[in-house]
Design a protein around this motif. Structure first.
Motif, short mmCIF file in Angstrom:
data_model
loop_
_atom_site.label_atom_id
_atom_site.label_comp_id
_atom_site.label_asym_id
_atom_site.label_seq_id
_atom_site.Cartn_x
_atom_site.Cartn_y
_atom_site.Cartn_z
N THR A 67 0.85 -1.19 0.00
CA THR A 67 0.00 0.00 0.00
C THR A 67 0.89 1.24 0.00
O THR A 67 2.11 1.15 0.08
N GLU A 68 0.24 2.37 -0.04
CA GLU A 68 0.96 3.63 0.08
C GLU A 68 1.64 3.71 1.45
O GLU A 68 1.28 3.00 2.38
N VAL A 69 2.59 4.61 1.56
CA VAL A 69 3.26 4.85 2.83
C VAL A 69 2.27 5.54 3.77
O VAL A 69 1.54 6.44 3.38
N THR A 70 2.25 5.11 5.02
CA THR A 70 1.34 5.73 6.00
C THR A 70 2.02 6.93 6.66
O THR A 70 3.24 7.07 6.63
N VAL A 71 1.20 7.76 7.29
CA VAL A 71 1.72 8.91 8.04
C VAL A 71 2.64 8.41 9.15
O VAL A 71 3.72 8.97 9.37
N GLU A 72 2.26 7.33 9.81
CA GLU A 72 3.08 6.77 10.90
C GLU A 72 4.44 6.30 10.38
O GLU A 72 5.47 6.55 11.00
N GLN A 73 4.45 5.61 9.24
CA GLN A 73 5.71 5.13 8.67
C GLN A 73 6.60 6.29 8.27
O GLN A 73 7.80 6.31 8.58
N TYR A 74 6.05 7.28 7.61
CA TYR A 74 6.81 8.44 7.18
C TYR A 74 7.28 9.25 8.39
O TYR A 74 8.36 9.85 8.38
N GLY A 75 6.47 9.22 9.45
CA GLY A 75 6.82 9.93 10.68
C GLY A 75 8.10 9.43 11.33
O GLY A 75 8.73 10.15 12.10
N GLN A 76 8.50 8.19 11.03
CA GLN A 76 9.79 7.70 11.54
C GLN A 76 10.94 8.40 10.84
O GLN A 76 12.04 8.49 11.38
N PHE A 77 10.71 8.91 9.64
CA PHE A 77 11.70 9.68 8.88
C PHE A 77 11.63 11.15 9.26
O PHE A 77 12.65 11.78 9.52
N ARG A 78 10.45 11.69 9.32
CA ARG A 78 10.22 13.09 9.70
C ARG A 78 9.20 13.11 10.82
O ARG A 78 7.99 13.12 10.58
N PRO A 79 9.67 13.11 12.08
CA PRO A 79 8.77 12.99 13.24
C PRO A 79 7.70 14.08 13.35
O PRO A 79 6.67 13.86 13.96
N ASP A 80 7.92 15.24 12.75
CA ASP A 80 6.92 16.31 12.86
C ASP A 80 5.79 16.18 11.83
O ASP A 80 4.93 17.04 11.74
N THR A 81 5.75 15.08 11.10
CA THR A 81 4.74 14.87 10.07
C THR A 81 3.36 14.71 10.70
O THR A 81 3.17 13.90 11.59
N GLN A 82 2.44 15.51 10.23
CA GLN A 82 1.03 15.39 10.63
C GLN A 82 0.20 15.44 9.38
O GLN A 82 0.40 16.29 8.53
N ASN A 83 -0.72 14.53 9.26
CA ASN A 83 -1.52 14.46 8.06
C ASN A 83 -2.80 13.70 8.40
O ASN A 83 -2.76 12.53 8.67
N THR A 84 -3.89 14.39 8.39
CA THR A 84 -5.17 13.74 8.68
C THR A 84 -6.16 13.99 7.55
O THR A 84 -7.33 14.16 7.77
N GLY A 85 -5.66 14.05 6.34
CA GLY A 85 -6.49 14.36 5.18
C GLY A 85 -7.46 13.26 4.83
O GLY A 85 -7.62 12.26 5.53
#
Length: 189
Positions: A94-112
């Motif tokens: 599947t696509e990358v999740t916000v949680e997975q990407y957040g391990q790379f950039r911890p300040d990632t927030q996305n609730t779209g």
């Protein structure tokens, strides 16, 4: 087929982050059909093979559903041509999740609209994520080529969508076990 999807991938800035592919030299012994990486991404093995890339037909807008902006297809889909993918590769289920990407950039927030999948990430950020994951796991992660993406999306089919003439329901896997290639956030190549 994918050219119609590609037009959104290329023109729309609100797209999925990396759909990383872990390319491995396929050894003489059998490679696993799937594995889970350190971020929890299920990686699915896509066999090498050949397929008809592109689409010579104009597609009625009503068949495209959410992608109705591209009712006449993409100019670079024509002529359809035979393409060979010479090596097997792995692609995330599947696509990358916000949680997975957040391990790379911890300040990632996305609730779209497409949560939990990441959206609104630039191509440069998607490439940086794949490079970071490559270093983290000592494997080569990258974005799929346009041909690899279409080959994986088609999964051996030749219709407009991997499910036939109409897009599959969100979350429905194609024949290779990949999900959401026709629905939800779009993927960078």
């Amino acid at each position: 087929f994918s050219g119609q999807m590609r037009q959104l991938v290329i023109l729309v800035l609100v797209v999925a982050s990396a759909v990383p592919i872990a390319r491995r030299q396929i050894a003489k012994e059998a490679s696993p059909s799937e594995y889970v990486n350190s971020l929890g991404q299920k990686m699915v093995r896509i066999q090498a093979g050949a397929f008809q890339m592109g689409n010579d037909q104009l597609v009625p807008a009503e068949k495209l559903g959410v992608h109705s902006l591209m009712s006449s297809g993409d100019y670079d889909e024509r002529p359809a041509r035979r393409v060979t993918i010479s090596q097997a590769f792995y692609m995330s289920e599947t696509e990358v999740t916000v949680e997975q990407y957040g391990q790379f950039r911890p300040d990632t927030q996305n609730t779209g609209k497409f949560s939990p999948y990441l959206q609104g990430v630039s191509w440069f950020d998607a490439v940086a994520f794949a490079q970071w994951l490559s270093q983290k796991e000592s494997k080569h992660y990258r974005l799929p080529t346009e041909a690899e993406w279409e080959y994986a999306c088609r999964a051996g089919t030749s219709g407009l969508f991997s499910s036939g003439d109409l897009p599959p329901q969100h979350g429905t896997a194609n024949a290779w076990g990949l999900k959401n290639l026709h629905t939800g956030v779009l993927e960078w190549c």
